[in-house]
Design a protein around this motif. Sequence first.
Motif, PDB file in Angstrom:
ATOM      1  N   THR A  26       0.851  -1.183   0.000  1.00  0.00           N
ATOM      2  CA  THR A  26       0.000   0.000   0.000  1.00  0.00           C
ATOM      3  C   THR A  26       0.889   1.236   0.000  1.00  0.00           C
ATOM      4  OG1 THR A  26      -1.781  -1.132   1.176  1.00  0.00           O
ATOM      5  CG2 THR A  26      -1.823   1.269   1.203  1.00  0.00           C
ATOM      6  N   TYR A  27       0.584   2.176  -0.869  1.00  0.00           N
ATOM      7  CA  TYR A  27       1.384   3.383  -1.016  1.00  0.00           C
ATOM      8  C   TYR A  27       0.567   4.598  -0.557  1.00  0.00           C
ATOM      9  CZ  TYR A  27       4.600   0.489  -3.599  1.00  0.00           C
ATOM     10  OH  TYR A  27       5.488  -0.507  -3.932  1.00  0.00           O
ATOM     11  N   PHE A  28       1.231   5.439   0.215  1.00  0.00           N
ATOM     12  CA  PHE A  28       0.598   6.657   0.717  1.00  0.00           C
ATOM     13  C   PHE A  28       1.381   7.876   0.255  1.00  0.00           C
ATOM     14  CE2 PHE A  28      -2.524   4.995   3.658  1.00  0.00           C
ATOM     15  CZ  PHE A  28      -2.022   3.768   4.030  1.00  0.00           C
ATOM     16  N   CYS A  29       0.684   8.869  -0.267  1.00  0.00           N
ATOM     17  CA  CYS A  29       1.304  10.162  -0.459  1.00  0.00           C
ATOM     18  C   CYS A  29       1.015  11.015   0.770  1.00  0.00           C
ATOM     19  CB  CYS A  29       0.789  10.855  -1.716  1.00  0.00           C
ATOM     20  SG  CYS A  29      -0.989  11.185  -1.714  1.00  0.00           S
ATOM     21  N   ALA A  30       1.782  12.064   0.954  1.00  0.00           N
ATOM     22  CA  ALA A  30       1.592  12.944   2.105  1.00  0.00           C
ATOM     23  C   ALA A  30       2.099  14.334   1.760  1.00  0.00           C
ATOM     24  CB  ALA A  30       2.304  12.394   3.334  1.00  0.00           C
ATOM     25  N   ALA A  31       1.743  15.300   2.594  1.00  0.00           N
ATOM     26  CA  ALA A  31       2.189  16.675   2.374  1.00  0.00           C
ATOM     27  C   ALA A  31       2.251  17.402   3.701  1.00  0.00           C
ATOM     28  CB  ALA A  31       1.243  17.397   1.420  1.00  0.00           C
ATOM     29  N   SER A  32       3.190  18.338   3.777  1.00  0.00           N
ATOM     30  CA  SER A  32       3.283  19.187   4.963  1.00  0.00           C
ATOM     31  C   SER A  32       3.882  20.527   4.557  1.00  0.00           C
ATOM     32  CB  SER A  32       4.131  18.526   6.049  1.00  0.00           C
ATOM     33  OG  SER A  32       5.486  18.455   5.655  1.00  0.00           O
ATOM     34  N   GLU A  33       3.842  21.467   5.493  1.00  0.00           N
ATOM     35  CA  GLU A  33       4.411  22.783   5.221  1.00  0.00           C
ATOM     36  C   GLU A  33       5.474  23.114   6.255  1.00  0.00           C
ATOM     37  OE1 GLU A  33       1.890  26.301   6.441  1.00  0.00           O
ATOM     38  OE2 GLU A  33       0.314  24.751   6.394  1.00  0.00           O
ATOM     39  N   THR A  34       6.419  23.909   5.853  1.00  0.00           N
ATOM     40  CA  THR A  34       7.509  24.319   6.744  1.00  0.00           C
ATOM     41  C   THR A  34       6.947  25.000   7.976  1.00  0.00           C
ATOM     42  OG1 THR A  34       9.002  24.599   4.881  1.00  0.00           O
ATOM     43  CG2 THR A  34       9.572  25.744   6.918  1.00  0.00           C
ATOM     44  N   GLY A  35       7.453  24.606   9.149  1.00  0.00           N
ATOM     45  CA  GLY A  35       7.002  25.201  10.403  1.00  0.00           C
ATOM     46  C   GLY A  35       5.845  24.478  11.040  1.00  0.00           C
ATOM     47  N   ALA A  36       5.202  23.631  10.278  1.00  0.00           N
ATOM     48  CA  ALA A  36       4.090  22.845  10.834  1.00  0.00           C
ATOM     49  C   ALA A  36       4.589  21.445  11.128  1.00  0.00           C
ATOM     50  CB  ALA A  36       2.933  22.805   9.857  1.00  0.00           C
ATOM     51  N   ASN A  37       3.887  20.758  11.971  1.00  0.00           N
ATOM     52  CA  ASN A  37       4.314  19.415  12.340  1.00  0.00           C
ATOM     53  C   ASN A  37       3.322  18.340  11.927  1.00  0.00           C
ATOM     54  OD1 ASN A  37       6.881  19.846  13.972  1.00  0.00           O
ATOM     55  ND2 ASN A  37       5.483  21.344  14.855  1.00  0.00           N
TER      56      ASN A  37
END
Lengths: 112, 112
Positions: free
Chosen positions: B87-98
């Motif tokens: 199973t493959y998951f993509c993900a995303a985040s932004e600088t400064g956030a956890n």
Amino acid sequence: DAGITQSPRHKVTETGTPVTLRCHQTENHRYMYWYRQDPGHGLRLIHYSYGVKDTDKGEVSDGYSVSRSKTEDFLLTLESATSSQTSVYFCAISRGSNQPQHFGDGTRLSIL
Amino acid sequence: QQQVKQSPQSLIVQKGGISIINCAYENTAFDYFPWYQQFPGKGPALLIAIRPDVSEKKEGRFTISFNKSAKQFSLHIMDSQPGDSATYFCAASETGANNLFFGTGTRLTVIP
């Protein structure tokens, strides 16, 4: 594999009982995270820690509390477990904010 | 509300074929896009990640393509092998956030 150990690996308990899951790391990473994984939702952040005694809420924090008294240990507590908290719980660690996160092998928790 | 939308939910590919998994996001502040691979009973393992300063990143048979204007990114697995079944998951985040926001996952099956 990143040095992350989750315990227990499996647990079955009853509604209303307290439950504590443990995450232990040997990498000396500053950040630690608790996620839950549910079908149709992917993984969702419950709480995270950015240092000893420093914690903050994630996306789905209601009904959960955490503690971090040592760099290597991060505990997740369900004060009064409910059936909606049946899930697979993953701990992750990272060197810093917005750095790659590495996951443990999870704890499968069933609340009857 | 799902911050990262992933498709397809499942994918069956012949050995030697190309597997393509797509993800889309709305938050233009996201600046880190990892892909994770997960085998049954194991935690997600970081496979490859990209930041928006490049449009493509390749590691072995795995390539991430990133389209900033369309707010989409995709994983291409070349010469797919039965061992890639996971199973493959993509993900995303932004600088400064956890908070790392995950897609709902794609179950890939590679048929010998």
